[in-house]
Write a protein that holds these residues in place. Structure first.
Motif, mmCIF file in Angstrom:
data_model
loop_
_atom_site.group_PDB
_atom_site.id
_atom_site.type_symbol
_atom_site.label_atom_id
_atom_site.label_comp_id
_atom_site.label_asym_id
_atom_site.label_seq_id
_atom_site.Cartn_x
_atom_site.Cartn_y
_atom_site.Cartn_z
ATOM 1 N N ARG A 163 0.830 -1.197 0.000
ATOM 2 C CA ARG A 163 0.000 0.000 0.000
ATOM 3 C C ARG A 163 0.868 1.251 0.000
ATOM 4 N N GLN A 164 1.955 1.241 0.774
ATOM 5 C CA GLN A 164 2.821 2.409 0.850
ATOM 6 C C GLN A 164 3.494 2.683 -0.490
ATOM 7 N N ALA A 165 3.935 1.632 -1.192
ATOM 8 C CA ALA A 165 4.584 1.825 -2.493
ATOM 9 C C ALA A 165 3.633 2.484 -3.480
ATOM 10 N N LEU A 166 2.381 2.048 -3.483
ATOM 11 C CA LEU A 166 1.408 2.625 -4.403
ATOM 12 C C LEU A 166 1.049 4.051 -4.010
ATOM 13 N N LYS A 167 1.025 4.336 -2.732
ATOM 14 C CA LYS A 167 0.797 5.710 -2.293
ATOM 15 C C LYS A 167 1.953 6.610 -2.727
ATOM 16 N N ASP A 168 3.178 6.109 -2.597
ATOM 17 C CA ASP A 168 4.338 6.899 -3.008
ATOM 18 C C ASP A 168 4.262 7.242 -4.496
ATOM 19 N N ALA A 169 3.863 6.255 -5.300
ATOM 20 C CA ALA A 169 3.738 6.504 -6.739
ATOM 21 C C ALA A 169 2.632 7.515 -7.015
ATOM 22 N N ALA A 170 1.501 7.378 -6.322
ATOM 23 C CA ALA A 170 0.385 8.303 -6.520
ATOM 24 C C ALA A 170 0.755 9.720 -6.099
ATOM 25 N N ASP A 171 1.594 9.852 -5.088
ATOM 26 C CA ASP A 171 2.018 11.187 -4.648
ATOM 27 C C ASP A 171 2.790 11.915 -5.752
ATOM 28 N N VAL A 172 3.608 11.178 -6.498
ATOM 29 C CA VAL A 172 4.306 11.797 -7.628
ATOM 30 C C VAL A 172 3.290 12.285 -8.649
ATOM 31 N N TYR A 173 2.306 11.454 -8.931
ATOM 32 C CA TYR A 173 1.272 11.814 -9.906
ATOM 33 C C TYR A 173 0.529 13.074 -9.459
ATOM 34 N N ILE A 174 0.171 13.125 -8.192
ATOM 35 C CA ILE A 174 -0.585 14.266 -7.672
ATOM 36 C C ILE A 174 0.243 15.548 -7.714
ATOM 37 N N SER A 175 1.544 15.400 -7.516
ATOM 38 C CA SER A 175 2.404 16.584 -7.428
ATOM 39 C C SER A 175 2.727 17.200 -8.780
ATOM 40 N N CYS A 176 2.428 16.493 -9.858
ATOM 41 C CA CYS A 176 2.802 16.960 -11.200
ATOM 42 C C CYS A 176 1.564 17.390 -11.980
ATOM 43 N N ASP A 177 1.655 18.532 -12.597
ATOM 44 C CA ASP A 177 0.516 19.058 -13.355
ATOM 45 C C ASP A 177 0.386 18.394 -14.716
ATOM 46 N N LYS A 178 1.510 17.967 -15.305
ATOM 47 C CA LYS A 178 1.494 17.382 -16.650
ATOM 48 C C LYS A 178 2.164 16.015 -16.607
ATOM 49 N N VAL A 179 1.412 14.987 -16.991
ATOM 50 C CA VAL A 179 1.905 13.604 -16.913
ATOM 51 C C VAL A 179 1.646 12.891 -18.239
ATOM 52 N N ILE A 180 2.629 12.134 -18.685
ATOM 53 C CA ILE A 180 2.487 11.253 -19.855
ATOM 54 C C ILE A 180 2.511 9.812 -19.381
ATOM 55 N N GLY A 181 1.579 9.019 -19.839
ATOM 56 C CA GLY A 181 1.539 7.598 -19.531
ATOM 57 C C GLY A 181 2.097 6.793 -20.684
ATOM 58 N N VAL A 182 3.156 6.023 -20.430
ATOM 59 C CA VAL A 182 3.838 5.243 -21.465
ATOM 60 C C VAL A 182 3.623 3.761 -21.185
ATOM 61 N N TYR A 183 3.329 2.993 -22.222
ATOM 62 C CA TYR A 183 3.183 1.552 -22.013
ATOM 63 C C TYR A 183 3.595 0.776 -23.253
ATOM 64 N N GLY A 184 3.858 -0.502 -23.031
ATOM 65 C CA GLY A 184 4.203 -1.406 -24.119
ATOM 66 C C GLY A 184 3.377 -2.666 -24.025
ATOM 67 N N MET A 185 3.937 -3.745 -24.515
ATOM 68 C CA MET A 185 3.188 -4.994 -24.575
ATOM 69 C C MET A 185 2.963 -5.616 -23.206
ATOM 70 N N GLY A 186 3.640 -5.061 -22.188
ATOM 71 C CA GLY A 186 3.362 -5.501 -20.830
ATOM 72 C C GLY A 186 1.948 -5.205 -20.392
ATOM 73 N N LEU A 187 1.256 -4.283 -21.081
ATOM 74 C CA LEU A 187 -0.154 -4.037 -20.815
ATOM 75 C C LEU A 187 -1.071 -4.705 -21.830
ATOM 76 N N THR A 188 -0.617 -4.845 -23.065
ATOM 77 C CA THR A 188 -1.527 -5.286 -24.127
ATOM 78 C C THR A 188 -1.678 -6.795 -24.222
ATOM 79 N N GLN A 189 -0.622 -7.550 -23.905
ATOM 80 C CA GLN A 189 -0.627 -8.993 -24.169
ATOM 81 C C GLN A 189 -1.088 -9.795 -22.947
ATOM 82 N N HIS A 190 -2.350 -9.581 -22.576
ATOM 83 C CA HIS A 190 -2.979 -10.299 -21.477
ATOM 84 C C HIS A 190 -4.408 -10.663 -21.873
ATOM 85 N N LYS A 191 -4.996 -11.587 -21.167
ATOM 86 C CA LYS A 191 -6.371 -11.984 -21.473
ATOM 87 C C LYS A 191 -7.324 -10.815 -21.309
ATOM 88 N N TYR A 192 -7.044 -9.953 -20.340
ATOM 89 C CA TYR A 192 -7.851 -8.755 -20.145
ATOM 90 C C TYR A 192 -6.987 -7.515 -20.367
#
Length: 793
Positions: free
Chosen positions: A345-374
């Protein structure tokens, strides 16, 4: 937790001297002419040629050396010195060549002559182009068009791709799968569903303005190293990178810029990611849910005394479905999030804090998101995350899927699609005077399914190594041999050329880097990058053989031999001057390709536009869609005792199915690719030892025996319950029906398997008959329980 020294790892940076040594190893082996430097200097330049490797953009302000380690390897690999001539095929039968490793097949060099397989002798033999076109055309005329597949690998230019798709529809089908079906089709379907655009929304300028990058499942160091340059610039100006990946990929940890003298002399690079979270493969939905929970908590607190965390105005004006999504996230408990993501839970909160602190964010992804059943749920959840703070459709923000093949996105743009609704068929009907087929064609998985039941009779492959790339490889190779026609357009020999139907042809083509001379003179082609920019590309190198034809000329030759004459269809004219094909593309897609020929060499490419970038949402609701996934895992299977999640990976010495060598430097792995990567803690629990030989067996509960033997147990930093192996060696373990539910992209990133020791006997019996001993033992996991061995003695 096991000590790092127990595990294979690499302490050096990405880039740096390691990258130069990697290039040098291929240079000395493949192409040792001094002119190589001049060729590489033209790579990814406005007046040069587009890399045949990844689809990373070609910037307007380019570097002196605008190529990466893998891009240089791809160039040298195509311009290799060895030649695979008819004498080679006369010496070696197809049956013999089937036993050769993939690497050895490609080491024979460039194909030089059109060849036809003779079933009686089991050898390929040379044939003239005229005879090849005539015979293949006759076969296509005999077959039902709906039973034939036209597959494109992603490397052909826009001009050839347009004509290939036109050929298919004039012939009478929409069976136009391409390599996108095996990698980023989930993006095309998933993004289009939620933001109305089938491709990423980011442009080059956004990279310069963003304050943070959130990476999910994208190995930048191996698959798109040129991306590391703008990332390094961003980090140096204060931007942050937060990475989620089951494997710690070195490029997003430390990078030394090979073009920076000071960095090269000191070997001191840039620390890239401020946070690196090893999420379980299949656990991305849970990880993003955890961050969203923290964002909602932060917004609750902010409403009392400070500025809102959520972009409430954007959500109200531009989105649909927010309330349902919010309820789903708030009702999900943290225990389930931690269990499915493998993160605290703490690791995910730490990541979310970075997101909250930044006004402009780009989300980057590859096949680690696409090649799954869902996988589409992964994409939807990632977009939810970006929408919460309005991080799509304004400068410095957006969704950034990173493509692999250099023109796979462009092929879709100009008509290579099995989905007729994505193609302007009425305009094609008017331009060429025919009635295009309106029924849906087959994608990659559907093509394989049709082959298994005998409904697919013919296959024309515009590049690629289809048989090696697909799931259930051993099963599909058996089905492949039932084809009546098999045509492979290629530059080098690979496994797909050895699994032959009744009539099999091997047609060698020019490479992109080679000079393409036609009736009107030297020709250029165009490709599209991951940012939807179009670039011209001109080859200057001497062709590997005088007998080669361009991909476009081969497609036109096949079409002429197959189709009835049509005064509006001018194959010879188009072959003689590719600019006329670009005029056709501009007429077919006028909003995107106007003034095509005039703009094709514009520095940085010309942008064909993106509606979501302008906050125009071409969805059913007319707004960006929040989705509410019904599950926290995209794995598609329950976790069980003894079941592992297999993640298939590419090495540092590899591009898709092409193996350049056996050094996976950035993971600290050298030598044979038959390895099983597993955390030492999981090794101990399973009773395994380093160096032990094991097998992986499929655990898909479908009654099919899938197995890969001869894997060496290798300690590696993987999340608990997750193991790794190389693609495509692990493909026999991937069920054909284990794919994303919307796009049918195979789920190569989370495959259910079990580990068994080789020859683990659960029952042994020794019988003697004369001077022989018969040992019968049961193989764990086999469907047939006993297998005899005879020992002389």
């Amino acid at each position: 937790m096991a000590d790092k020294d127990e595990m294979a790892h690499y302490d050096g940076p990405a880039g740096g001297w390691g990258a130069l040594k990697g290039i040098a190893s291929i240079f000395g082996k493949e192409w040792n002419k001094p002119s190589v430097i001049a060729t590489l200097m033209r790579q990814n330049k406005p007046d040069g040629f587009a890399c045949i490797s990844c689809a990373w953009p070609k910037p307007t302000d380019h570097h002196p050396f605008e190529f990466c380690e893998n891009g240089a390897k791809a160039t040298l690999w195509e311009l290799t010195t060895p030649r695979c001539e008819p004498e080679f095929f006369a010496k070696h039968s197809v049956s013999e060549l089937k036993s050769w490793p993939d690497y050895d097949l490609e080491q024979q060099g460039r194909l030089t002559h059109p060849m036809r397989h003779d079933p009686e002798t089991d050898h390929y033999g040379p044939v003239s182009w005229e005879d090849a076109f005539e015979a293949i055309g006759a076969e296509l005329k005999r077959l039902d068009p709906k039973s034939v597949i036209f597959y494109a690998s992603g490397r052909a230019g826009l001009e050839c791709s347009y004509l290939f798709a036109l050929f298919a529809r004039l012939y009478g089908h929409n069976n136009l799968p391409d390599s996108s079906n095996m990698c980023h089709e989930t993006t095309s379907v998933g993004l289009k569903k939620v933001i109305g655009s089938p491709v990423g929304t980011v442009i080059w300028d956004d990279l310069q303005e963003t304050e943070a990058f959130f990476f999910f499942g994208q190995n930048t160091g191996c698959n798109s190293p040129r991306f590391l340059h703008p990332l390094q610039d961003a980090v140096k100006r204060g931007a942050k990178i937060v990475t989620f990946n089951p494997v710690r990929e070195r490029g997003l940890e430390t990078f030394v810029n090979p073009q920076n003298v000071a960095e090269m002399l000191t070997d001191q690079g840039t620390e890239m990611s401020c946070q690196y979270h090893q999420v379980r493969n299949g656990g991305d939905i849970a990880a993003i849910t955890g961050m969203c929970k923290h964002i909602f908590d932060g917004d609750d607190a902010a409403q009392k005394d400070s500025k809102r965390v959520l972009d409430v105005d954007f959500i109200a004006q531009h989105t649909h479905g927010f309330e349902k999504f919010e309820q789903r996230v708030r009702s999900t408990n943290w225990e389930d999030v931690e269990q499915e993501s493998g993160l605290t839970r703490q690791a995910l909160k730490d990541a979310a804090d970075v997101y909250i602190s930044c006004d402009k964010v780009i989300g980057v992804y590859g096949m680690g998101l696409t090649q799954h059943k869902y996988g589409a749920d992964n994409i939807g959840m990632f977009v939810n995350f970006l929408l919460l703070r309005g991080n799509i459709g304004r400068p410095g923000t957006g969704a950034c899927p990173v493509r692999g093949h250099s023109n796979v996105q462009g092929q879709r743009t100009v008509g290579i699609s099995e989905k007729p609704e994505l193609v302007p068929l009425d305009r094609l009907a008017e331009m060429f005077g025919f009635d295009p087929p309106r029924d849906k064609g087959r994608n990659t998985v559907e093509a394989c399914e049709g082959m298994k039941v005998g409904k697919v009779k013919g296959f024309i492959s515009l590049g690629g190594n289809f048989v090696r790339a697909i799931p259930d490889r051993e099963i599909m190779e058996q089905a492949w041999e039932s084809l009546e026609l098999d045509v492979q357009i290629a530059t080098k020999l690979n496994r797909s050329h050895l699994i032959n139907g009744r009539s099999a042809w091997l047609l060698p083509c020019l490479g992109r880097i080679e000079e393409d001379l036609q009736e009107s003179g030297r020709q250029s082609i165009c490709v599209e990058d991951s940012f939807s920019c179009i670039h011209g590309s001109t080859g200057l190198e001497k062709p590997a053989s005088e007998h080669l034809k361009s991909e476009l000329a081969i497609v036109a030759g096949l079409a002429k031999a197959t189709l009835l004459p049509n005064p509006k269809v001018k194959w010879d004219e188009w072959t003689g001057d590719y600019s006329k094909v670009r005029d056709l593309i501009a007429k077919t897609y006028p909003n995107e390709f106007y003034d095509f020929n005039a703009r094709m060499f514009q520095p940085g490419g010309f942008w064909r536009g993106n509606s979501a970038h302008e906050r125009i949402w071409k969805t059913q609701s007319g707004k960006a869609e929040f989705t509410s996934p019904e599950r926290l895992s995209s794995f598609g299977f329950e976790d069980r005792q003894g079941r592992y999640r297999l993640l298939t990976m590419r090495s540092n010495d590899q591009f898709n199915t092409t193996i350049y060598g056996f050094s996976d430097r950035l993971r600290g792995l050298e030598g044979p690719r038959e390895v099983l990567l597993i955390h030492p803690d999981d090794m101990k629990k399973a009773g395994l030892e380093q160096g032990q030989r094991v097998s992986l067996i499929g655990d898909a509960d479908d009654g099919i025996d899938r197995r890969v033997d001869g894997l060496t147990v290798t300690p590696f930093n993987m999340p608990p319950g997750c193991i790794g192996g190389y693609y495509p060696e692990m493909n026999p373990l991937v069920p054909l029906d284990h794919h994303d539910q919307l796009s049918k992209t195979p789920a190569y990133k989370s495959v259910p398997v079990r580990i068994v020791s080789q020859r683990r006997a659960t029952g042994i019996m020794l019988r003697s008959t004369g001077d022989r001993y018969h040992i019968e033992y049961e193989w764990y996991g086999r469907t047939k329980p006993f297998k005899p061995e005879v020992l002389e003695g």
